[in-house]
Design an enzyme around this catalytic site. Structure first.
Site, PDB file in Angstrom:
ATOM      1  N   ASP A   1      -5.787  -3.006  -0.118  1.00 37.42           N
ATOM      2  CA  ASP A   1      -4.398  -2.875   0.339  1.00 37.42           C
ATOM      3  C   ASP A   1      -3.458  -3.377  -0.757  1.00 37.42           C
ATOM      4  O   ASP A   1      -2.491  -2.704  -1.133  1.00 37.42           O
ATOM      5  CB  ASP A   1      -4.211  -3.691   1.625  1.00 37.42           C
ATOM      6  CG  ASP A   1      -2.784  -3.642   2.146  1.00 37.42           C
ATOM      7  OD1 ASP A   1      -2.212  -2.541   2.176  1.00 37.42           O
ATOM      8  OD2 ASP A   1      -2.245  -4.705   2.512  1.00 37.42           O
TER       9      ASP A   1
ATOM     10  N   ASP B   1      -1.155  -0.966  -3.792  1.00 38.20           N
ATOM     11  CA  ASP B   1       0.304  -1.013  -3.953  1.00 38.20           C
ATOM     12  C   ASP B   1       0.659  -1.354  -5.400  1.00 38.20           C
ATOM     13  O   ASP B   1       1.566  -0.765  -5.991  1.00 38.20           O
ATOM     14  CB  ASP B   1       0.924  -2.076  -3.031  1.00 38.20           C
ATOM     15  CG  ASP B   1       1.497  -1.480  -1.753  1.00 38.20           C
ATOM     16  OD1 ASP B   1       0.952  -0.448  -1.298  1.00 38.20           O
ATOM     17  OD2 ASP B   1       2.459  -2.035  -1.202  1.00 38.20           O
TER      18      ASP B   1
ATOM     19  N   TYR C   1      -9.500  -7.108   8.262  1.00 35.39           N
ATOM     20  CA  TYR C   1      -8.591  -6.291   9.082  1.00 35.39           C
ATOM     21  C   TYR C   1      -9.115  -6.110  10.508  1.00 35.39           C
ATOM     22  O   TYR C   1      -8.337  -5.990  11.448  1.00 35.39           O
ATOM     23  CB  TYR C   1      -8.428  -4.895   8.462  1.00 35.39           C
ATOM     24  CG  TYR C   1      -7.251  -4.751   7.545  1.00 35.39           C
ATOM     25  CD1 TYR C   1      -7.129  -5.552   6.416  1.00 35.39           C
ATOM     26  CD2 TYR C   1      -6.266  -3.793   7.787  1.00 35.39           C
ATOM     27  CE1 TYR C   1      -6.048  -5.398   5.564  1.00 35.39           C
ATOM     28  CE2 TYR C   1      -5.191  -3.636   6.944  1.00 35.39           C
ATOM     29  CZ  TYR C   1      -5.082  -4.434   5.836  1.00 35.39           C
ATOM     30  OH  TYR C   1      -4.018  -4.281   5.001  1.00 35.39           O
TER      31      TYR C   1
ATOM     32  N   LYS D   1     -14.508 -11.190  -4.710  1.00 36.78           N
ATOM     33  CA  LYS D   1     -14.151 -12.599  -4.892  1.00 36.78           C
ATOM     34  C   LYS D   1     -15.433 -13.395  -4.658  1.00 36.78           C
ATOM     35  O   LYS D   1     -15.493 -14.310  -3.837  1.00 36.78           O
ATOM     36  CB  LYS D   1     -13.025 -12.989  -3.918  1.00 36.78           C
ATOM     37  CG  LYS D   1     -12.396 -14.346  -4.176  1.00 36.78           C
ATOM     38  CD  LYS D   1     -11.553 -14.415  -5.439  1.00 36.78           C
ATOM     39  CE  LYS D   1     -11.118 -15.842  -5.714  1.00 36.78           C
ATOM     40  NZ  LYS D   1     -10.396 -15.990  -7.001  1.00 36.78           N
TER      41      LYS D   1
ATOM     42  N   ASP E   1      -8.508 -11.513  -8.596  1.00 39.76           N
ATOM     43  CA  ASP E   1      -7.338 -12.065  -9.306  1.00 39.76           C
ATOM     44  C   ASP E   1      -7.272 -11.502 -10.726  1.00 39.76           C
ATOM     45  O   ASP E   1      -6.209 -11.117 -11.213  1.00 39.76           O
ATOM     46  CB  ASP E   1      -7.344 -13.603  -9.289  1.00 39.76           C
ATOM     47  CG  ASP E   1      -8.674 -14.228  -9.668  1.00 39.76           C
ATOM     48  OD1 ASP E   1      -9.683 -13.492  -9.817  1.00 39.76           O
ATOM     49  OD2 ASP E   1      -8.718 -15.460  -9.839  1.00 39.76           O
TER      50      ASP E   1
HETATM   51  C1  IPM Z   1      -1.458   0.675   4.023  1.00 38.86           C
HETATM   52  C2  IPM Z   1      -0.521  -0.121   4.902  1.00 38.86           C
HETATM   53  C3  IPM Z   1      -1.270  -0.493   6.170  1.00 38.86           C
HETATM   54  C4  IPM Z   1      -2.436  -1.374   5.771  1.00 38.86           C
HETATM   55  C5  IPM Z   1      -0.418  -1.146   7.269  1.00 38.86           C
HETATM   56  C6  IPM Z   1       0.791  -0.294   7.613  1.00 38.86           C
HETATM   57  C7  IPM Z   1      -1.228  -1.430   8.510  1.00 38.86           C
HETATM   58  O1  IPM Z   1      -0.053  -1.239   4.218  1.00 38.86           O
HETATM   59  O2  IPM Z   1      -1.885   1.750   4.468  1.00 38.86           O
HETATM   60  O3  IPM Z   1      -1.743   0.221   2.924  1.00 38.86           O
HETATM   61  O4  IPM Z   1      -2.291  -2.605   5.633  1.00 38.86           O
HETATM   62  O5  IPM Z   1      -3.519  -0.832   5.570  1.00 38.86           O
HETATM   63 MG    MG Z   2      -0.620  -1.313   2.169  1.00 38.17          MG
END
Ligand code: IPM
Ligand code: MG
Length: 356
Positions: free
Chosen positions: A246, A250, A135, A190, A222
């Site tokens: 990240d 999710d 990042y 990884k 993975d």
């Molecule tokens: C998160 C989001 C952010 C990230 C984006 C909006 C920059 O997806 O907080 O997970 O990738 O960290």
């Molecule tokens: Mg995110």
């Protein structure tokens, strides 16, 4: 207790307003000041993270953040896109430790896309490193490929990198958190392919020597992605880098069927923190009064616990959220047959009433 309120874009202002309402109902003294961030700040001041907003954030004990982003800014140059506000705040304040709990609330078990028995009682904590990795790694950019089969062609590149101290401090955060829970840490890497993540694995193992009471397991990313949908309850704390965190966070949040319920915290070494819902700005439902404010309200609870040293107030908010769920109140995202559909402000009001 000084709180910077950064509502942002899309549903951000609506959900933050409900969390502020809940904070005010606690009967504690807070100084709150609001500033624009993301697309809203770009509109107001020409930059997603204006100097005045950054100054307010730096001076605060904690930041309550809504969400940023809207498709209408997709064509702006990268430095002016709303997402740069959150990345800029993370970097400027050194918010390296990101806590993303994935909890399946009892009343919402059926909202998951997985079988109820796989997720009932699920309680995972993802600890994501937030200021390093690909990042932020330099160099990055576009150029003419210097070598390889396509030398001379246009190419883009990013750099994945971690220093030992960055890995050590996030590993400690994860082991410390595990001590308050079930004392199990899964470090996701990884190492079979990437030098950066072989190093990650080695450093996490070194730090683990100080935590003999915590069980450590290493898992490739993975496989971790697969295990999360196969048998999510076998995880307790997951610690990983910025990029993998990240993606996995999710995935984990959706296991609970209720991304609208999940808070998050991003802390620096001084325990100053940014608190935001795990979900995004949802521009498609902005202004309709249907967004679920509970993730933001629960983020305010995390803020009270981690940055403002008010654990009882945090407990009260969490208990109030459980009460409104038990009353059957549901915003559309978590609504199901036999429950009562409510809007954003009604949900916030219900939490305030449950506090009393
Ligand atoms: C998160 C989001 C952010 C990230 C984006 C909006 C920059 O997806 O907080 O997970 O990738 O960290
Ligand atoms: Mg995110």
């Amino acid at each position: 207790m000084n709180i910077a309120i950064l509502p942002g874009d899309g549903i951000g202002p609506e959900i933050v307003a409900e969390a502020v309402k809940v904070l005010k109902a606690l009967g504690l003294r807070f100084e709150m000041e609001t500033a624009p961030v993301g697309g809203a700040a770009y509109e107001a001041a020409g930059h997603p993270l204006p100097e005045s907003t950054l100054r307010l954030a730096r001076a605060a004990d904690a930041i309550l953040f809504g969400a940023v982003g809207d498709w209408k800014y997709d064509k702006l140059e990268r430095a002016l896109r709303p997402e740069q506000a959150i990345l800029g705040l993370r970097k400027a304040l050194g918010l390296f430790a990101n806590f993303r709990p994935a909890i399946c609330y009892e009343q919402l078990t059926h909202a998951s896309s997985l079988k109820p028995e796989l997720v009932a009682g699920l309680d995972i904590l993802i600890v994501r490193e937030l200021t390093g990795d690909i990042y932020f790694g330099q160099p990055r950019g576009r150029r003419s490929a210097p070598d390889g089969a396509f030398a001379g062609s246009e190419e883009a590149f990013d750099t994945m990198r971690y220093t030992r101290p960055e890995i050590e401090r996030i590993a400690r955060v994860a082991f410390d958190a595990a001590r308050q829970r079930h004392k199990r840490v899964t470090s996701v890497d990884k190492a079979n392919v990437l030098e950066t993540f072989q190093f990650w694995k080695d450093v996490v193992s070194d730090v683990h020597k100080d935590y003999p009471d915590v069980q450590l397991e290493h898992m490739y990313v993975d496989n971790a992605a697969m295990q999360l949908v196969k048998e999510p309850k076998k995880f307790d704390v997951i610690v990983t880098g910025n990029m993998f965190g990240d993606i996995l966070s999710d995935e984990a949040s959706m296991l609970t069927g209720s991304i609208g319920m999940l808070p998050s915290a991003s802390l620096n070494e001084k325990k100053q923190g940014l608190y935001e819902p795990s979900h995004g700005s949802a521009p498609d439902i902005a202004g309709k009064g249907v967004a679920n404010p509970l993730a933001t309200i629960l983020s305010a609870a995390m803020m009270l616990r981690f940055s403002l040293n008010q654990p009882e107030a945090a407990d009260r908010i969490e208990a109030a959220v459980k009460t409104v769920l038990a009353q059957g109140l549901r915003t559309p995202d978590i609504h199901s047959e036999g429950t009562t559909r409510v809007g954003t402000t009604q949900m916030g009001d219900a939490v305030v009433n449950a506090l009393r």
